[in-house]
Design a protein around this motif. Sequence first.
Motif, PDB file in Angstrom:
ATOM      1  N   ALA A 176     -17.479   0.386  35.035  1.00  0.00           N
ATOM      2  CA  ALA A 176     -16.214  -0.026  34.431  1.00  0.00           C
ATOM      3  C   ALA A 176     -16.095  -1.544  34.378  1.00  0.00           C
ATOM      4  N   GLY A 177     -16.435  -2.220  35.478  1.00  0.00           N
ATOM      5  CA  GLY A 177     -16.335  -3.676  35.509  1.00  0.00           C
ATOM      6  C   GLY A 177     -17.283  -4.331  34.526  1.00  0.00           C
ATOM      7  N   ALA A 178     -18.515  -3.832  34.462  1.00  0.00           N
ATOM      8  CA  ALA A 178     -19.488  -4.395  33.530  1.00  0.00           C
ATOM      9  C   ALA A 178     -19.084  -4.132  32.079  1.00  0.00           C
ATOM     10  N   MET A 179     -18.516  -2.943  31.826  1.00  0.00           N
ATOM     11  CA  MET A 179     -18.080  -2.639  30.470  1.00  0.00           C
ATOM     12  C   MET A 179     -16.935  -3.543  30.036  1.00  0.00           C
ATOM     13  N   LEU A 180     -16.049  -3.858  30.988  1.00  0.00           N
ATOM     14  CA  LEU A 180     -14.950  -4.776  30.676  1.00  0.00           C
ATOM     15  C   LEU A 180     -15.502  -6.146  30.283  1.00  0.00           C
ATOM     16  N   LEU A 181     -16.509  -6.617  31.025  1.00  0.00           N
ATOM     17  CA  LEU A 181     -17.130  -7.896  30.707  1.00  0.00           C
ATOM     18  C   LEU A 181     -17.788  -7.851  29.328  1.00  0.00           C
ATOM     19  N   SER A 182     -18.457  -6.743  29.011  1.00  0.00           N
ATOM     20  CA  SER A 182     -19.082  -6.602  27.693  1.00  0.00           C
ATOM     21  C   SER A 182     -18.041  -6.651  26.586  1.00  0.00           C
ATOM     22  N   ALA A 183     -16.931  -5.943  26.791  1.00  0.00           N
ATOM     23  CA  ALA A 183     -15.877  -5.920  25.781  1.00  0.00           C
ATOM     24  C   ALA A 183     -15.297  -7.311  25.563  1.00  0.00           C
ATOM     25  N   ILE A 184     -15.104  -8.066  26.657  1.00  0.00           N
ATOM     26  CA  ILE A 184     -14.562  -9.422  26.542  1.00  0.00           C
ATOM     27  C   ILE A 184     -15.521 -10.321  25.769  1.00  0.00           C
ATOM     28  N   LEU A 185     -16.815 -10.232  26.074  1.00  0.00           N
ATOM     29  CA  LEU A 185     -17.791 -11.075  25.384  1.00  0.00           C
ATOM     30  C   LEU A 185     -17.915 -10.699  23.910  1.00  0.00           C
ATOM     31  N   LEU A 186     -17.818  -9.421  23.600  1.00  0.00           N
ATOM     32  CA  LEU A 186     -17.840  -9.010  22.196  1.00  0.00           C
ATOM     33  C   LEU A 186     -16.620  -9.551  21.457  1.00  0.00           C
ATOM     34  N   PHE A 187     -15.472  -9.565  22.132  1.00  0.00           N
ATOM     35  CA  PHE A 187     -14.267 -10.102  21.508  1.00  0.00           C
ATOM     36  C   PHE A 187     -14.387 -11.617  21.300  1.00  0.00           C
ATOM     37  N   ILE A 188     -14.976 -12.320  22.274  1.00  0.00           N
ATOM     38  CA  ILE A 188     -15.209 -13.763  22.123  1.00  0.00           C
ATOM     39  C   ILE A 188     -16.150 -14.022  20.944  1.00  0.00           C
ATOM     40  N   ALA A 189     -17.175 -13.167  20.803  1.00  0.00           N
ATOM     41  CA  ALA A 189     -18.090 -13.301  19.658  1.00  0.00           C
ATOM     42  C   ALA A 189     -17.340 -13.133  18.341  1.00  0.00           C
ATOM     43  N   ALA A 190     -16.400 -12.183  18.296  1.00  0.00           N
ATOM     44  CA  ALA A 190     -15.605 -11.970  17.081  1.00  0.00           C
ATOM     45  C   ALA A 190     -14.761 -13.192  16.763  1.00  0.00           C
ATOM     46  N   CYS A 191     -14.118 -13.768  17.778  1.00  0.00           N
ATOM     47  CA  CYS A 191     -13.288 -14.957  17.562  1.00  0.00           C
ATOM     48  C   CYS A 191     -14.132 -16.149  17.114  1.00  0.00           C
ATOM     49  N   SER A 192     -15.314 -16.310  17.708  1.00  0.00           N
ATOM     50  CA  SER A 192     -16.195 -17.420  17.340  1.00  0.00           C
ATOM     51  C   SER A 192     -16.650 -17.296  15.893  1.00  0.00           C
ATOM     52  N   SER A 193     -16.918 -16.073  15.451  1.00  0.00           N
ATOM     53  CA  SER A 193     -17.398 -15.881  14.081  1.00  0.00           C
ATOM     54  C   SER A 193     -16.330 -16.253  13.050  1.00  0.00           C
ATOM     55  N   CYS A 194     -15.057 -16.110  13.422  1.00  0.00           N
ATOM     56  CA  CYS A 194     -13.976 -16.452  12.493  1.00  0.00           C
ATOM     57  C   CYS A 194     -13.908 -17.955  12.220  1.00  0.00           C
ATOM     58  N   LEU A 195     -14.455 -18.764  13.127  1.00  0.00           N
ATOM     59  CA  LEU A 195     -14.408 -20.215  12.976  1.00  0.00           C
ATOM     60  C   LEU A 195     -15.574 -20.768  12.165  1.00  0.00           C
ATOM     61  N   LEU A 196     -16.545 -19.912  11.861  1.00  0.00           N
ATOM     62  CA  LEU A 196     -17.705 -20.353  11.084  1.00  0.00           C
ATOM     63  C   LEU A 196     -17.367 -20.379   9.593  1.00  0.00           C
ATOM     64  N   PRO A 197     -17.964 -21.288   8.844  1.00  0.00           N
ATOM     65  CA  PRO A 197     -17.745 -21.287   7.388  1.00  0.00           C
ATOM     66  C   PRO A 197     -18.408 -20.084   6.738  1.00  0.00           C
ATOM     67  N   ASP A 198     -17.788 -19.559   5.710  1.00  0.00           N
ATOM     68  CA  ASP A 198     -18.365 -18.437   4.967  1.00  0.00           C
ATOM     69  C   ASP A 198     -19.157 -19.001   3.787  1.00  0.00           C
ATOM     70  N   LEU A 199     -20.470 -18.820   3.817  1.00  0.00           N
ATOM     71  CA  LEU A 199     -21.350 -19.383   2.794  1.00  0.00           C
ATOM     72  C   LEU A 199     -21.804 -18.340   1.784  1.00  0.00           C
ATOM     73  N   SER A 200     -21.020 -17.281   1.621  1.00  0.00           N
ATOM     74  CA  SER A 200     -21.355 -16.264   0.632  1.00  0.00           C
ATOM     75  C   SER A 200     -21.469 -16.873  -0.757  1.00  0.00           C
ATOM     76  N   ASN A 201     -22.545 -16.498  -1.467  1.00  0.00           N
ATOM     77  CA  ASN A 201     -22.760 -16.904  -2.871  1.00  0.00           C
ATOM     78  C   ASN A 201     -22.851 -18.413  -3.055  1.00  0.00           C
ATOM     79  N   THR A 202     -23.252 -19.123  -2.024  1.00  0.00           N
ATOM     80  CA  THR A 202     -23.473 -20.576  -2.143  1.00  0.00           C
ATOM     81  C   THR A 202     -24.945 -20.876  -1.943  1.00  0.00           C
ATOM     82  N   SER A 203     -25.395 -21.999  -2.486  1.00  0.00           N
ATOM     83  CA  SER A 203     -26.799 -22.372  -2.362  1.00  0.00           C
ATOM     84  C   SER A 203     -27.110 -22.766  -0.926  1.00  0.00           C
TER      85      SER A 203
END
Length: 483
Positions: free
Chosen positions: A449-476
């Motif tokens: 349970a404790g390890a799964m909680l840590l995994s869930a938190i890190l996955l959520f941090i990864a989601a938040c970090s990805s939102c701050l990246l520029p979206d380069l879809s269809n760009t050179s």
Amino acid sequence: LGQSWEMRDERRNPRREEDQDKALLVPPGQVDEEDDCYDYESWLEQSGVSRYSWTVVLVCGVGNAVDAVELMSLSYILPEMKGEFPQWLEVSLSSAVFIGMLLGGLVGGTLCDQVGRRPVLLAAMMMNAIFTVIFGMVDRADILVALRFLTGFGVGSGIPVTFTLAAEVVPAGFRGAALSVVATFWMVGSIVVATMAWLLIPSYGWHIFAICCAIPAALCAILVFFLVHESPRYLLTQGRLREAEEVIQKINEAAGKGGRPARLKALISSEESTESFRLQFAKLIQPPLRSRFLLLSAVWMGICFGWYGLVLWIPTLLKRYGTELCWDNSDAKVCLYQSSLLVASASIPGNILTILCVDFLGRNRLLAGSMIISSLLAMLASRLPSGNEVGIVFCVFNGVSVIGWNVLDVLSTEMFPTVLRGSAMGVLTGLGRISAACAQMVFSVSTGAGAMLLSAILLFIAACSSCLLPDLSNTSLDDAPAS
């Protein structure tokens, strides 16, 4: 009437033939008025998704499948070695593969920015194939560990190149889908190796199975040697214009477009293009690339820790409930193969969704959505009362998380300039492997349970970090060196 119109047009335009030759590279409006040169990106857009583009994407996909074969094959070989070799061999083989892949990614990523994409991919696949065959013919424990390090080094060297090369030969509007196809081959590799284990190990033993695991790498090496040219984009960053023009001419001729290719425009000066790994890494952690690199590092480490942690913990939880992810649990070995096939097949919908939507919905939305849902599923799995429900959640988790994996490969490839693209992929995959190793250590000494909680938190941090990246879809792609 059509022929008559063409003849009249020919009389009005005496230089029409010469213009058609130039149009092999770019549309008429894309000529640089200053030096009468054509840029590579315009040629890509005009050529569209060609047969050669698909060839490179599929060959690179086979190279990515080798990574799955390397990782998954060991899980089938180790149970067969029990009683035949010392107990320390199991841990040593797993560690050797991990260290080999980690170092191989750093070396291969750096070399593909210095000596070229094609030679590094070819050498990496040949190295993996040769030492995998030798691994299947040896019975000494210490030599087996050394060979597994070398096979891991080979496949680790090739992974940064597979995505880098594929990204550089397709137009911007198809890049996300193309890289998603390359990423999907990881699932193909895991299905192939599980099927091979099911068919070969019970009848012929692990030695024959290990030798057959060299087939994907050997196939990829043969395909690269005969079908794949060096990336013209890479050649242009090196100032090797003549070679880039020759490659494009060969691609045009294979597509049925003859004629004389026009002059291409160099992307950067050759003296700036080759640097040591220390200087390349220094550019990654300095502006303007620092923020992208740090955010992507957080995403890589979060998804690797969460995914590998859950993959390690779920089977333990299923055993606690007495549940198996197979349809015939009378034989433990057969159940292992069936479980692997079921888990791999569960990711098919996610792979298809990524290919179809990554260029339409955008990278960031898909990646963030996948990570948030994966985080919630990780929390849910730790609280379910029965093994059947945990098994269903595990399959859903694989189907959702594979979207994040695929999009992360796309983002990581297109976030950096051509002269640093391979090095950046090597460093990021290395960080991911370190995070995966940490996940295995944490889950082996802590409560689920404790390890799964840590995994869930890190996955959520990864989601938040990805939102701050520029979206380069269809760009050179960016070709300018980092300053």
